[in-house]
Design a protein around this motif. Structure first.
Motif, PDB file in Angstrom:
ATOM      1  N   GLU A  82       1.006 -83.073  12.777  1.00 39.28           N
ATOM      2  CA  GLU A  82       0.745 -83.400  14.179  1.00 39.28           C
ATOM      3  C   GLU A  82       1.783 -82.795  15.107  1.00 39.28           C
ATOM      4  N   LYS A  83       2.961 -82.474  14.564  1.00 40.22           N
ATOM      5  CA  LYS A  83       3.988 -81.806  15.362  1.00 40.22           C
ATOM      6  C   LYS A  83       4.979 -81.128  14.423  1.00 40.22           C
ATOM      7  N   TRP A  84       5.862 -80.297  14.995  1.00 35.15           N
ATOM      8  CA  TRP A  84       6.809 -79.559  14.179  1.00 35.15           C
ATOM      9  C   TRP A  84       8.016 -79.154  15.012  1.00 35.15           C
ATOM     10  N   ALA A  85       9.111 -78.868  14.307  1.00 35.87           N
ATOM     11  CA  ALA A  85      10.336 -78.377  14.926  1.00 35.87           C
ATOM     12  C   ALA A  85      10.749 -77.110  14.188  1.00 35.87           C
ATOM     13  N   VAL A  86      10.866 -76.015  14.921  1.00 36.33           N
ATOM     14  CA  VAL A  86      11.126 -74.710  14.314  1.00 36.33           C
ATOM     15  C   VAL A  86      12.572 -74.309  14.514  1.00 36.33           C
ATOM     16  N   PRO A  88      15.337 -70.970  13.027  1.00 29.46           N
ATOM     17  CA  PRO A  88      15.166 -69.601  12.543  1.00 29.46           C
ATOM     18  C   PRO A  88      14.795 -69.478  11.065  1.00 29.46           C
ATOM     19  N   ASP A  89      15.347 -70.371  10.225  1.00 36.51           N
ATOM     20  CA  ASP A  89      15.087 -70.248   8.792  1.00 36.51           C
ATOM     21  C   ASP A  89      14.330 -71.436   8.207  1.00 36.51           C
ATOM     22  N   ARG A  90      13.793 -72.317   9.069  1.00 40.89           N
ATOM     23  CA  ARG A  90      13.066 -73.475   8.550  1.00 40.89           C
ATOM     24  C   ARG A  90      12.182 -74.075   9.626  1.00 40.89           C
ATOM     25  N   VAL A  91      11.181 -74.818   9.167  1.00 42.20           N
ATOM     26  CA  VAL A  91      10.347 -75.565  10.098  1.00 42.20           C
ATOM     27  C   VAL A  91      10.055 -76.920   9.460  1.00 42.20           C
ATOM     28  N   THR A  92      10.227 -77.975  10.231  1.00 44.13           N
ATOM     29  CA  THR A  92       9.987 -79.329   9.744  1.00 44.13           C
ATOM     30  C   THR A  92       8.736 -79.890  10.401  1.00 44.13           C
ATOM     31  N   PHE A  93       7.802 -80.326   9.562  1.00 46.09           N
ATOM     32  CA  PHE A  93       6.525 -80.842  10.030  1.00 46.09           C
ATOM     33  C   PHE A  93       6.477 -82.365   9.887  1.00 46.09           C
ATOM     34  N   THR A  94       5.929 -83.004  10.886  1.00 48.49           N
ATOM     35  CA  THR A  94       5.604 -84.426  10.788  1.00 48.49           C
ATOM     36  C   THR A  94       4.110 -84.526  10.517  1.00 48.49           C
ATOM     37  N   LEU A  95       3.743 -85.128   9.385  1.00 56.44           N
ATOM     38  CA  LEU A  95       2.339 -85.190   8.991  1.00 56.44           C
ATOM     39  C   LEU A  95       1.604 -86.332   9.691  1.00 56.44           C
ATOM     40  N   ARG A  96       0.305 -86.119   9.820  1.00 54.27           N
ATOM     41  CA  ARG A  96      -0.544 -87.214  10.286  1.00 54.27           C
ATOM     42  C   ARG A  96      -0.560 -88.313   9.231  1.00 54.27           C
ATOM     43  N   LYS A  97      -0.702 -89.556   9.664  1.00 53.98           N
ATOM     44  CA  LYS A  97      -0.668 -90.669   8.716  1.00 53.98           C
ATOM     45  C   LYS A  97      -2.058 -91.084   8.237  1.00 53.98           C
ATOM     46  N   ASP A  98      -3.108 -90.506   8.862  1.00 50.37           N
ATOM     47  CA  ASP A  98      -4.458 -90.957   8.523  1.00 50.37           C
ATOM     48  C   ASP A  98      -5.183 -90.015   7.573  1.00 50.37           C
ATOM     49  N   ALA A  99      -4.568 -88.906   7.171  1.00 49.22           N
ATOM     50  CA  ALA A  99      -5.246 -87.924   6.322  1.00 49.22           C
ATOM     51  C   ALA A  99      -5.336 -88.424   4.883  1.00 49.22           C
ATOM     52  N   THR A 100      -6.516 -88.280   4.292  1.00 49.22           N
ATOM     53  CA  THR A 100      -6.713 -88.664   2.893  1.00 49.22           C
ATOM     54  C   THR A 100      -7.323 -87.504   2.122  1.00 49.22           C
ATOM     55  N   CYS A 101      -7.085 -87.537   0.828  1.00 46.21           N
ATOM     56  CA  CYS A 101      -7.645 -86.534  -0.064  1.00 46.21           C
ATOM     57  C   CYS A 101      -9.094 -86.903  -0.383  1.00 46.21           C
ATOM     58  N   SER A 102      -9.820 -85.954  -0.942  1.00 42.82           N
ATOM     59  CA  SER A 102     -11.236 -86.205  -1.240  1.00 42.82           C
ATOM     60  C   SER A 102     -11.429 -87.285  -2.295  1.00 42.82           C
ATOM     61  N   THR A 147       7.833 -86.460   6.724  1.00 39.13           N
ATOM     62  CA  THR A 147       8.068 -85.060   7.077  1.00 39.13           C
ATOM     63  C   THR A 147       8.184 -84.179   5.832  1.00 39.13           C
ATOM     64  N   VAL A 148       7.891 -82.907   6.018  1.00 40.17           N
ATOM     65  CA  VAL A 148       8.100 -81.902   4.988  1.00 40.17           C
ATOM     66  C   VAL A 148       8.720 -80.694   5.667  1.00 40.17           C
ATOM     67  N   THR A 149       9.723 -80.120   5.009  1.00 38.90           N
ATOM     68  CA  THR A 149      10.440 -78.970   5.568  1.00 38.90           C
ATOM     69  C   THR A 149      10.210 -77.743   4.701  1.00 38.90           C
ATOM     70  N   LYS A 154      16.670 -66.756   4.611  1.00 37.00           N
ATOM     71  CA  LYS A 154      17.257 -66.211   5.831  1.00 37.00           C
ATOM     72  C   LYS A 154      16.226 -66.354   6.951  1.00 37.00           C
ATOM     73  N   PRO A 155      16.619 -66.143   8.200  1.00 38.40           N
ATOM     74  CA  PRO A 155      15.666 -66.294   9.302  1.00 38.40           C
ATOM     75  C   PRO A 155      14.389 -65.487   9.079  1.00 38.40           C
ATOM     76  N   PHE A 156      13.274 -66.067   9.442  1.00 39.57           N
ATOM     77  CA  PHE A 156      11.960 -65.441   9.257  1.00 39.57           C
ATOM     78  C   PHE A 156      11.105 -65.737  10.482  1.00 39.57           C
ATOM     79  N   SER A 157      10.696 -64.678  11.176  1.00 38.40           N
ATOM     80  CA  SER A 157      10.013 -64.829  12.465  1.00 38.40           C
ATOM     81  C   SER A 157       8.786 -65.723  12.404  1.00 38.40           C
ATOM     82  N   PHE A 158       7.985 -65.549  11.364  1.00 34.41           N
ATOM     83  CA  PHE A 158       6.669 -66.172  11.363  1.00 34.41           C
ATOM     84  C   PHE A 158       6.588 -67.342  10.381  1.00 34.41           C
ATOM     85  N   ILE A 159       7.683 -68.083  10.293  1.00 32.63           N
ATOM     86  CA  ILE A 159       7.719 -69.210   9.365  1.00 32.63           C
ATOM     87  C   ILE A 159       6.688 -70.266   9.760  1.00 32.63           C
ATOM     88  N   LEU A 160       6.449 -70.457  11.048  1.00 32.71           N
ATOM     89  CA  LEU A 160       5.427 -71.410  11.492  1.00 32.71           C
ATOM     90  C   LEU A 160       4.031 -70.830  11.303  1.00 32.71           C
TER      91      LEU A 160
END
Length: 524
Positions: A82-86, A88-102, A147-149, A154-160
């Protein structure tokens, strides 16, 4: 890159797929029913860690989510995250809490981390590692924080941006990957219920699906989606016209028939870039930039584009296909212009003088070009080869055409290096995916199959790679232009395919179904 280098490059070409949406005559949407779409070939093993072909990715996109998505104009939008923080060398994602697997299990940060790390594990030998997922990426999860990071060495432009191509496996499929060969275990809006290889794949909707890109809903989507394997394009066109299927993507001459058929929703979308590379090994005449530029000037690229694409191509504006993370035209004004007289003068100045039979000679060596291309790319590629041969022979070169099947093309590119010019369509969504093929160690030690050495390109890429995508875009674009100005490779046409529909509407972006966009018309 861990995969065979030529195979990885071929994979990039095969990844090219349609972007956009198409409608079926303006019918009013309604839920329920069955949407049937024609696949040009069988998708093969359905484990997302092995899915590198465009047809496989299209199939998987019905059943699997990614952390982020992308709009047709290249904007990154939420997916499982649902959101993320970028950084240069990492991006941390906050996951939705309502997602379920099949299978009903909740999707956790640990699931995402396991999916990423499985692909990166050397024991997996995943062909998407280093292609769809950047080399060196690893994941760590914090289930308590949600969250998952994803991090890079090293820095990577298109990590997101790279995360929109990584399907997240969850539930039982994480514990037993054998279930994924002919089944699915994802959090996407559909679940595979029947797989008949070579014939069809049936998916059932998950009405509980309430996550995914903003503004999307599964409420009015079809109950069933059938992906029917139809290798013959003429057959696919006939089935579409008759209403037996609802959607198909066409590459060849049958697209003209559909374009002229009333009641068919249609849209021409980008599929790949048609271009040729010059071999710059020390023993090749094309190692000399003056020769490369002269050979490029000898060709009417506009006319060649029409031949190669059968008149259905677009003027190329860059190496990366839409939706691009960096917007801009890197081609116009940067490719040597058509000028046969200037080409002849440049070859004279470079020491290549016409011999008694018209073939230019320098230091006793004839100006010989071995032109390599894949015969499986269609009639346009063969016609383009013949056109190029005629233009270069007129300029004083001896041209030997070598048409081969895809597997032989891969072998010739790296193992035998038996070519001077190669036609190689490539479709990639991120400029970083081409760096290893356009710079660095030359084949067979590295992925740089054409032995390119462009100092300006390498300098700009090194600078751009250290910046987030948006900040580095100007340098990524300038780097592409540097390749064209040196005639390291020559963009010819942006080939297109026809997305067609009848009695339905659907959207694909980068070859992935936006599954929540599928709608049947009344009576569908």
């Amino acid at each position: 890159m861990r995969t065979p280098r030529a195979a990885a490059l071929t994979a990039l070409a095969l990844l090219a797929a349609a972007c956009g949406g198409t409608g079926g005559g303006g019918a009013a949407p309604t839920g329920g029913g069955t949407f049937t779409y024609a696949l040009p070939s069988d998708p093969g093993v359905l484990d997302p860690a092995t899915g590198v072909l465009g047809v496989t990715i299209t199939t998987l996109s019905l059943a699997y989510d990614t952390l982020t998505g992308v709009t047709a104009d290249g904007k990154v939008v939420p997916g499982l995250a649902e959101k993320w923080a970028v950084e240069p060398d990492r991006v941390t994602f906050t996951l939705r809490k309502d997602a379920t697997c099949s299978d009903g299990a909740r999707v956790t940060p640990s699931d995402v981390a396991a999916s990423v790390n499985h692909i990166a594990d050397p024991a997996t030998k995943s062909p998407i590692y280093g292609v769809l997922m950047p080399t060196g990426m690893k994941a760590t999860a914090d289930d308590a924080a949600g969250t998952v990071t994803l991090s890079m060495p090293k820095p990577f432009s298109f990590i997101l941006e790279s995360t929109r191509l990584i399907f997240v496996v969850c539930g039982k499929g994480l514990k037993d990957r054998s279930l994924l060969a002919r089944g699915t275990s994802g959090s996407g809006p559909y679940k595979l219920t029947e797989a008949v290889p070579g014939d069809h794949y049936t998916f059932k909707v998950r009405r509980e699906y309430a996550w995914g890109r903003p503004g999307s809903t599964i409420k009015d989507a079809p109950e069933t989606v059938v992906l029917k394997v139809v290798p013959n394009e003429q057959t696919a066109a006939n089935l579409l016209i008759s209403g037996t299927i609802n959607g198909a993507t066409l590459y060849g001459p049958d697209r003209a028939r559909l374009e002229a058929t009333p009641g068919i929703g249609k849209k021409a979308v980008s599929e790949a870039n048609g271009e040729f590379f010059y071999h710059q090994g020390e023993d090749r005449p094309t190692a000399d930039p003056a020769v490369r530029k002269a050979l490029t000037q000898a060709v009417d690229l506009k006319e060649l584009a029409g031949i190669a694409s059968g008149g259905t191509g677009k003027t190329p504006t860059g190496l990366v296909l839409p939706p691009r993370p960096c917007q801009g035209d890197t081609v116009t004004g940067h490719v040597p212009a058509h000028d046969p007289a200037a080409a002849a003068a440049a070859l004279d100045a470079a020491g290549w003088r016409a011999g008694p039979d018209g073939v230019r000679v320098k230091d006793g060596e004839r100006l010989t070009l071995r032109y390599l291309y894949a015969t499986t790319r269609g009639a346009g590629t063969q016609a383009a080869a013949e056109y190029l041969a005629a233009a270069w022979r007129k300029a004083g070169a001896e041209v030997k055409l070598n048409g081969v099947i895809d597997t032989k093309l891969s072998e010739s590119l790296n193992a035998t290096q038996d070519w001077d010019v190669v036609w190689l369509p490539i479709g990639v969504p991120l400029p970083s995916q081409l760096v290893g093929f356009l710079s660095g160690p030359a084949a067979p030690k590295g992925a740089n199959f054409a032995h390119l050495s462009n100092d300006r390109y390498e300098k700009l890429v090194a600078e751009a790679s250290l910046k987030p995508a948006a900040e580095g875009c100007a340098q990524w674009l300038e780097a592409e232009s540097a390749l064209f100005e040196s005639a390291d490779l020559v963009p010819v046409t942006e080939t297109t395919v026809l997305q067609a529909a009848k009695g339905a509407t659907y959207e694909q972006v980068g070859g992935l179904f936006v599954a929540t966009s599928i709608r049947l018309g009344q009576g569908g």
